[in-house]
Design a protein around this motif. Structure first.
Motif: not given
Length: 334
Positions: A185, A189, A241, A245
């Motif tokens: 993830r 992203s 980012k 996560v």
């Protein structure tokens, strides 16, 4: 390959910087302040790094924030177990990392001094290439840190596990999201440009400088951590980012797991100890009691692969076909 191990260890440092910096921004990193805010009025004698998250007629929940590779954090676990006598213990691990609970520390420290390609191949057995490489890289990073500090990883989780086995009827819960999901993830992203920036930064800054205990202690200095975080995100904004996560999403998952742990431990008077990294304490406090299943399910799935990975895969396939065609064309037609 040496560069790869260095990059992995750099990611470990970045993750620690992110979770600690989150607390600094909320002015809650001080262990003493956590103690004073949540332990006052309670009959439990808790270590300063512990938070009394819930204490009512429904449940008693203690949240222990630990510093990884810290011997004091290991002793904090035993101290809380002694006064709380929990019937449920949650640890910040997933199934992919549960082997840490049965780790022979003495043997691990001996093996860490001689971690070679043979051991890497053993770590990769039974897994696909990507998962196997990630597992081997993680083991190598743990081995490097253990070799330099003389401390095996996951000591606080291991102590919680062994304390749990001494208490009749006590249950152990794995509270974290699978590490493969988190990594996937985080990188999915990013755009291809951001991914390039991140990989370039890691390869450039991933030097294999030796670690020492004093170096790790610097991460308790809020000014040092804030400076590190600002420098990283200024150079590469895409790290925001990744940190989202690795930290915020996992805070929600851990908070929900703790809710479920309390709900499923015993019908009456659950007493639960949660052992997590210090950087997740404030996030769990923020989300505890508020998370629903529909909030968590989307965080457990890996989003569709970005378009550029499909293009790269097709490009590599076409390149392969072209090379094969060229080979046979030259073979038969000179």
């Amino acid at each position: 390959m040496i560069r790869t191990w260095a990059i992995t260890r750099q990611l470990w440092h970045l993750r620690e910087t992110a979770v600690l910096c989150k607390q600094i921004r909320q002015n809650r990193y001080s262990a003493c302040s956590i103690f004073s805010r949540h332990s006052s009025g309670s009959s439990l004698s808790l270590p300063s790094a512990a938070t009394l998250l819930q204490d009512d007629d429904k449940a008693t929940v203690v949240l222990l924030g630990t510093v990884h590779f810290s011997k004091q954090s290991v002793e904090d676990v035993s101290q809380i177990v002694k006064v709380l006598n929990p019937n449920g213990i949650l640890v910040e691990l997933c199934r992919q990392r549960v082997s840490l609970l049965e780790l022979d520390e003495k043997k691990f420290l001996e093996d860490a001094k001689a971690f070679d390609s043979k051991k890497m191949k053993q770590a990769m057995k039974g897994q696909n290439v990507v998962s196997g490489m990630l597992h081997a890289m993680l083991l190598k990073t743990y081995a490097d840190i253990a070799k330099e500090l003389g401390v095996a990883p996951g000591g606080e989780f291991r102590r919680a596990y062994h304390e749990m086995k001494k208490i009749p009827g006590c249950k152990l819960f794995l509270g974290d999201r699978p590490i493969q999901v988190t990594i996937a993830r985080a990188f999915q992203s990013l755009s291809i440009y951001e991914l390039g920036q991140v990989m370039f930064h890691l390869s450039k800054s991933g030097s294999s400088k030796p670690l020492d205990k004093n170096q790790l202690e610097r991460y308790k200095d809020k000014d040092f951590v804030q400076t590190q975080f600002d420098e990283i995100t200024r150079d590469v904004p895409a790290f925001k980012k990744i940190f989202h996560v690795f930290v915020d999403e996992r805070d929600k998952c851990l908070a929900y797991s703790l809710q479920e742990c309390v709900r499923n431990t015993v019908p009456k008077n659950p007493r639960v100890l949660a052992v997590v990294g210090m950087g997740h304490v404030d996030g769990i406090m923020k989300y505890y009691g508020k998370m629903k299943q529909e909030d968590i399910v989307p965080l457990l799935f890996v989003p569709p692969k970005p378009y550029y990975t499909v293009l790269i895969r097709k490009g590599l396939k076409l390149t392969f076909y072209f090379l094969v065609f060229s080979f046979f064309y030259r073979l038969f037609f000179g």
